[in-house]
Scaffold this motif. Structure first.
Motif, PDB file in Angstrom:
ATOM      1  N   GLU A   1       0.226  -5.128  -1.473  1.00 66.03           N
ATOM      2  CA  GLU A   1       0.748  -4.246  -2.519  1.00 66.03           C
ATOM      3  C   GLU A   1       2.252  -4.023  -2.332  1.00 66.03           C
ATOM      4  OE1 GLU A   1      -0.049   0.186  -4.341  1.00 66.03           O
ATOM      5  OE2 GLU A   1      -0.572  -0.206  -2.255  1.00 66.03           O
ATOM      6  N   ASP A   2       2.650  -3.926  -1.074  1.00 58.57           N
ATOM      7  CA  ASP A   2       4.054  -3.660  -0.762  1.00 58.57           C
ATOM      8  C   ASP A   2       4.618  -4.826   0.064  1.00 58.57           C
ATOM      9  OD1 ASP A   2       3.910  -1.146  -2.076  1.00 58.57           O
ATOM     10  OD2 ASP A   2       3.074  -0.222  -0.282  1.00 58.57           O
ATOM     11  N   GLY A   3       5.734  -4.624   0.705  1.00 57.94           N
ATOM     12  CA  GLY A   3       6.408  -5.695   1.427  1.00 57.94           C
ATOM     13  C   GLY A   3       5.637  -6.226   2.614  1.00 57.94           C
ATOM     14  N   TRP A   4       6.013  -7.449   3.059  1.00 53.98           N
ATOM     15  CA  TRP A   4       5.345  -8.078   4.194  1.00 53.98           C
ATOM     16  C   TRP A   4       6.259  -9.071   4.889  1.00 53.98           C
ATOM     17  CZ3 TRP A   4       4.426  -9.902  -0.749  1.00 53.98           C
ATOM     18  CH2 TRP A   4       4.701 -11.238  -0.974  1.00 53.98           C
TER      19      TRP A   4
ATOM     20  N   GLY B   1       0.656   5.576  -0.832  1.00 53.26           N
ATOM     21  CA  GLY B   1      -0.635   5.179  -1.399  1.00 53.26           C
ATOM     22  C   GLY B   1      -1.392   4.307  -0.419  1.00 53.26           C
ATOM     23  N   ALA B   2      -2.083   3.319  -0.942  1.00 54.69           N
ATOM     24  CA  ALA B   2      -2.897   2.429  -0.108  1.00 54.69           C
ATOM     25  C   ALA B   2      -2.015   1.430   0.635  1.00 54.69           C
ATOM     26  CB  ALA B   2      -3.888   1.666  -0.982  1.00 54.69           C
ATOM     27  N   ALA B   3      -2.481   1.016   1.792  1.00 56.87           N
ATOM     28  CA  ALA B   3      -1.856  -0.096   2.517  1.00 56.87           C
ATOM     29  C   ALA B   3      -2.727  -1.325   2.245  1.00 56.87           C
ATOM     30  CB  ALA B   3      -1.769   0.206   4.005  1.00 56.87           C
ATOM     31  N   ALA B   4      -2.701  -1.783   1.012  1.00 53.57           N
ATOM     32  CA  ALA B   4      -3.600  -2.852   0.580  1.00 53.57           C
ATOM     33  C   ALA B   4      -3.254  -4.174   1.256  1.00 53.57           C
ATOM     34  CB  ALA B   4      -3.533  -3.009  -0.926  1.00 53.57           C
ATOM     35  N   PHE B   5      -4.301  -4.861   1.724  1.00 54.83           N
ATOM     36  CA  PHE B   5      -4.108  -6.120   2.440  1.00 54.83           C
ATOM     37  C   PHE B   5      -5.416  -6.898   2.461  1.00 54.83           C
ATOM     38  CE2 PHE B   5      -4.837  -8.286   6.501  1.00 54.83           C
ATOM     39  CZ  PHE B   5      -3.829  -9.240   6.449  1.00 54.83           C
ATOM     40  N   SER B   6      -5.316  -8.201   2.295  1.00 49.18           N
ATOM     41  CA  SER B   6      -6.443  -9.088   2.587  1.00 49.18           C
ATOM     42  C   SER B   6      -5.895 -10.412   3.062  1.00 49.18           C
ATOM     43  CB  SER B   6      -7.345  -9.295   1.358  1.00 49.18           C
ATOM     44  OG  SER B   6      -6.689 -10.108   0.401  1.00 49.18           O
ATOM     45  N   ALA B   7      -6.697 -11.150   3.823  1.00 45.22           N
ATOM     46  CA  ALA B   7      -6.296 -12.455   4.326  1.00 45.22           C
ATOM     47  C   ALA B   7      -7.506 -13.372   4.326  1.00 45.22           C
ATOM     48  CB  ALA B   7      -5.731 -12.335   5.739  1.00 45.22           C
TER      49      ALA B   7
ATOM     50  N   ILE C   1       7.412  -3.145  -3.952  1.00 43.63           N
ATOM     51  CA  ILE C   1       6.711  -1.864  -3.863  1.00 43.63           C
ATOM     52  C   ILE C   1       5.765  -1.727  -5.042  1.00 43.63           C
ATOM     53  CG2 ILE C   1       6.968   0.653  -3.892  1.00 43.63           C
ATOM     54  CD1 ILE C   1       9.670   0.325  -2.588  1.00 43.63           C
ATOM     55  N   GLY C   2       4.526  -1.374  -4.745  1.00 40.54           N
ATOM     56  CA  GLY C   2       3.562  -1.012  -5.775  1.00 40.54           C
ATOM     57  C   GLY C   2       3.218  -2.108  -6.763  1.00 40.54           C
TER      58      GLY C   2
ATOM     59  N   GLU D   1       4.069  -3.412   4.894  1.00 44.56           N
ATOM     60  CA  GLU D   1       4.621  -2.098   4.617  1.00 44.56           C
ATOM     61  C   GLU D   1       3.642  -1.288   3.787  1.00 44.56           C
ATOM     62  OE1 GLU D   1       8.663  -0.173   2.762  1.00 44.56           O
ATOM     63  OE2 GLU D   1       7.951  -2.068   1.961  1.00 44.56           O
ATOM     64  N   ASP D   2       3.571  -0.015   4.115  1.00 39.32           N
ATOM     65  CA  ASP D   2       2.845   0.946   3.297  1.00 39.32           C
ATOM     66  C   ASP D   2       3.891   1.915   2.766  1.00 39.32           C
ATOM     67  OD1 ASP D   2       1.208   2.777   2.110  1.00 39.32           O
ATOM     68  OD2 ASP D   2       0.342   3.536   3.963  1.00 39.32           O
ATOM     69  N   ALA D   3       4.328   1.677   1.533  1.00 38.25           N
ATOM     70  CA  ALA D   3       5.386   2.495   0.941  1.00 38.25           C
ATOM     71  C   ALA D   3       4.813   3.698   0.206  1.00 38.25           C
ATOM     72  CB  ALA D   3       6.233   1.644   0.001  1.00 38.25           C
TER      73      ALA D   3
END
Length: 128
Positions: free
Chosen positions: A53-56, A101-107, A71-72, A97-99
């Protein structure tokens, strides 16, 4: 602290990435690490698929292979990193990054055609 060398490298990478990319107040950085093991006797071409959702910043064997500042954004599996994995173990480090809200991530790990990556496995610790 008596840490193995690889964890000092991970800690250094995290510190550098935090300093370079995420200076905004109120943001958090998550560091996720895993080993990818190639059990084949030859190198294997693979794809690493990610959703953020945010930076990586994505690192494979100590080399940054992808990064972005955003962001977002919609949480889509739209970050695809090709990798040629030699036999043996490979360290995958993902900083996200969790800017807010959620720290959305999948791999996900697949072969180039999107099929299951037989002979490749992930592990939180390398086999001895």
């Amino acid at each position: 602290m008596n840490l193995p060398v690889i964890w000092w490298v991970v800690l250094l990478l995290v510190a550098v990435q935090v300093a370079l990319y995420w200076r905004r107040a109120g943001s958090f950085v998550w560091a996720l690490a895993t080993w990818i093991e190639n059990a084949h006797t030859e190198s294997v071409d693979a794809l690493l698929w990610f959703a953020f959702e945010d930076g990586w910043s994505i690192w494979l064997d100590g080399e940054e292979v992808s990064h972005a500042l955003r962001i977002g954004t919609p949480i889509l599996e739209d970050t695809i990193v090709p990798a040629r994995l030699a036999p043996g173990r490979h360290l995958l480090l993902v900083l996200l990054e969790d800017a807010g809200g959620a720290a959305a991530f999948s791999a996900r790990l697949t072969l180039p055609d999107g099929s299951a990556a037989s002979g490749l496995r992930t592990a939180s610790e390398p086999r001895e």
